[in-house]
Design an enzyme around this catalytic site. Sequence first.
Site, mmCIF file in Angstrom:
data_model
loop_
_atom_site.group_PDB
_atom_site.id
_atom_site.type_symbol
_atom_site.label_atom_id
_atom_site.label_comp_id
_atom_site.label_asym_id
_atom_site.label_seq_id
_atom_site.Cartn_x
_atom_site.Cartn_y
_atom_site.Cartn_z
ATOM 1 N N LEU A 1 0.821 -1.216 0.000
ATOM 2 C CA LEU A 1 0.000 0.000 0.000
ATOM 3 C C LEU A 1 0.862 1.277 0.000
ATOM 4 O O LEU A 1 1.730 1.442 0.855
ATOM 5 C CB LEU A 1 -0.909 0.002 1.232
ATOM 6 N N ASP A 2 0.603 2.169 -0.954
ATOM 7 C CA ASP A 2 1.292 3.467 -1.042
ATOM 8 C C ASP A 2 2.793 3.332 -1.249
ATOM 9 O O ASP A 2 3.552 4.267 -0.988
ATOM 10 C CB ASP A 2 1.033 4.336 0.212
ATOM 11 N N GLU A 3 3.219 2.158 -1.713
ATOM 12 C CA GLU A 3 4.653 1.931 -1.870
ATOM 13 C C GLU A 3 5.064 1.716 -3.320
ATOM 14 O O GLU A 3 6.218 1.411 -3.605
ATOM 15 C CB GLU A 3 5.075 0.697 -1.043
#
Lengths: 284, 284, 284, 284
Positions: free
Chosen positions: D227-229
Amino acid sequence: MSRAILLVDCPDQVGIIATTTNYLQYHKGNILDLEQHVDDSTGHFFMRLEWELSGFDIPQDRILEFFRNEIGNRYQMNVELYFADVQPTMAIFCSKMSHCLYDILYRIQSSEWSVHVPLIISNHPDLKYIADRFEISYHHIPISKATKLEQEKRQIELLRENNVDLIVLARYMQILSSQVVEAYPNQIINIHHSFLPAFAGAKPYHAAFKRGVKIIGATSHYVTNELDEGPIIEQDVVHISHTDGIRDLIRKGKDLEKIVLSNAVRHHIERKVLVRENKTVVFN
Amino acid sequence: MSRAILLVDCPDQVGIIATTTNYLQYHKGNILDLEQHVDDSTGHFFMRLEWELSGFDIPQDRILEFFRNEIGNRYQMNVELYFADVQPTMAIFCSKMSHCLYDILYRIQSSEWSVHVPLIISNHPDLKYIADRFEISYHHIPISKATKLEQEKRQIELLRENNVDLIVLARYMQILSSQVVEAYPNQIINIHHSFLPAFAGAKPYHAAFKRGVKIIGATSHYVTNELDEGPIIEQDVVHISHTDGIRDLIRKGKDLEKIVLSNAVRHHIERKVLVRENKTVVFN
Amino acid sequence: MSRAILLVDCPDQVGIIATTTNYLQYHKGNILDLEQHVDDSTGHFFMRLEWELSGFDIPQDRILEFFRNEIGNRYQMNVELYFADVQPTMAIFCSKMSHCLYDILYRIQSSEWSVHVPLIISNHPDLKYIADRFEISYHHIPISKATKLEQEKRQIELLRENNVDLIVLARYMQILSSQVVEAYPNQIINIHHSFLPAFAGAKPYHAAFKRGVKIIGATSHYVTNELDEGPIIEQDVVHISHTDGIRDLIRKGKDLEKIVLSNAVRHHIERKVLVRENKTVVFN
Amino acid sequence: MSRAILLVDCPDQVGIIATTTNYLQYHKGNILDLEQHVDDSTGHFFMRLEWELSGFDIPQDRILEFFRNEIGNRYQMNVELYFADVQPTMAIFCSKMSHCLYDILYRIQSSEWSVHVPLIISNHPDLKYIADRFEISYHHIPISKATKLEQEKRQIELLRENNVDLIVLARYMQILSSQVVEAYPNQIINIHHSFLPAFAGAKPYHAAFKRGVKIIGATSHYVTNELDEGPIIEQDVVHISHTDGIRDLIRKGKDLEKIVLSNAVRHHIERKVLVRENKTVVFN
């Protein structure tokens, strides 16, 4: 709970702030916000005051008169008074390009701005479908050299019928003649697609490309009788490089124009802008 | 003509602005500048007032006491009072990198800032030649794990002897222990070479490169006991791309660090910064 | 291991890239970097090639001749050849303001740039102490209307004696006459303290203040015989507001001028700039 | 006249550029654009080549096969081939916030982008009126913890039926599970409303307000299972101050999100983005 907003400017003198805030306090007005500025080069004073109307002991329709009599005249103040719950009434002028029009209508529809838009005026029929989509009346008023003054009279009539007090030129590709400009002083906001005063006049992106600048800009300003010379409200820029052709400048410029125009309109709507001698004070 | 600067903050209440400005006017203080802010999320009020001392009828050395008694205490204000003609006394801490040190010393030498710098402290001897060039006393105080607390005591002694009231960490690569931090609350300004809270800790440019960000930043903040967690005064960024290797990030970052640190220091020197609950209000 | 850098431009034609890269490969030149650009509006081609000299089978002093004969002439190329291990020789011209001079000297001293600076020339004696500090020879050559042409001859002599191939005008407040400009085509870099073409000429910050712009800029460009009209290398801007007086514009502008000038000089030193018809291509 | 676009990356070796350009020239492909990059930290090579198909002597449907056999395999290249006249097919996912959806649809309608959008998918019915306005099919597929995997299967079916090869998450407030992510590697673009890696996760504007940062950002990235990476394509920021409450951050952030997401999508559509090891190369 409604709020009153007072914009004043006058020659700077000792005691203005204290006297004014004291006056409001005496009449039981709770000050919510105060911003002031002194232009050291001219010794002129500017102030924006916002206070709660609930509890304020001057009737709303007499505040302006009372304030002028008791404070304003003493300091030779220019005074404007607004009420936060009275929406500005805005007309949008456009031609054939839709990006600024769309952007503005979207902000209104999504309640980002508190403003009433009774009409859109255009010298072309092209963008009527957008007005329809947002259910706003669209007036196609073609302009030719011969008909300009006459057609502008129709525009002014429409504006008056609708009690318009703010005109936004959303890439309206006509120069307004003085009869319109003077009917709406500091009430007409234009977006010019360059970093003024660079590249005033027509085709600024072509001029910027030709000059080989590394930055392009957009400028939102009040319209005066001097073309592209009115008081600047907001400017912003975007970096470009040799890889950007004219089409890229136009594309990048569109995003910039939307932001710059909408920020200028928002400042105006929130009553944050004071104008003096062709310059603006834009409070936070 | 000298000026007084008053910074206050307190729980928001009706009448603070009017009462305070009225108090100054009553004592014949001509208000030159007033900025205020209410944090709506906490209901806290902040204000910065600047007025002329000439004509003011409270003796300069009793203003703080009088103001607290007559106004401050009533509103539970935190009050700070400064005089524009009293220069802050600043110490600079550095290690081996010279860019921020040079930048600061240049600003002082060219009278951009009104500040007195009696000493530079470093854990390395490398930058002594710069101190010599600007004719500022340079104290080499090496730090090791074992000697840190002892050496910091020497630092504090030097700071006290020199009446330092502002410490600027110009890329000082040591973590100050709480004895220093607590002796100078909101008086130690650091520059961290990332856009905090991203990439806190050591080697932020390496971390930024690894993550593949498209922007790098710098953050200037007051130092607290939580590493890289103090109140942020100023931040700025610069765009990067895949063409920028770590050396490019470091080079671009240096220019950014200089600007961000110097802006933060200037805000502090001009007494524009108020701190509350780990956040700052930075007036214009 | 040294590298060669080739800058070429010519009318665009089929096959230039393949032919050129193939030529280098044939002579065992390992290409490290290739950047190219076609200006669609003029059909002109630009390219920068960088390759390893180790293993390259053309002797270094004959590369230019060979390349012109075998490739350049066929495509009507303008060709420039540089070697990464040959430092440019730079002269700095200044007047009384020190910020750009200091900034440049700091970058050289800290090895940010690979460039040799044998001399500083100024029409005033004021900044000699800085030259001394950095141990660079300082030539005070006063200029008056009457002596200008004669004194410029002395400048040119000094430049030639020192084999200068880059002149940086670090806020040199004199207009160079054509004898200097034409002796160093595309080799003189100036910093103008406005966002050109806005506010060309003298006192741009005063003009910007008067016009009430919301952004100020700085422009670095090659000097030509048309004042402030030369090819732009780099521009940047900073936002301002009504709170900024002329002194603030000057202060903010200084930081901008330093960055913009130093970026332009760096692009030039790294041989990333091509000029054609008063515009630049600045590769990454 | 159509154009082919080739994206390749491989371990860096001597001769790749010359060999590849020579291959295209040999087959009568006129190169219009070449951009290349070597990541010095990993020794990896990236290149984007664009050439005219008219005159090219390999049949369009065999170019990829031929190129792989004759060039790609020799250098262990990852190869992607696109044709400029084949539009990407894009699905838009949204929830309840309309600003990014509107912005994207406007760009498509005004032909700013060359892309085909056969469907919009949402977990809420709220924005169907916008899809109607732009005459695009709207699929309301509600998601609950219990139904998520099943509902995502319906999503994937719809995407496949419509031959979607690009998914844009226009503030879609659901985390996609790995079955969707892995079906569209580097083909799902998300907009996160913070400057990642700062403030990953939910409510980044609230977190930014709490931390007292002076800048907020937005990040557009490819979606991966972390996530969000995922690999960052584009980021931008806007300055804020203590005067901005959370509602201001949200308002300013919306304008930023629109620009950042649309720039990322444009880069993707123009086939300018290469991904490797969680980082992107974004050519000009």
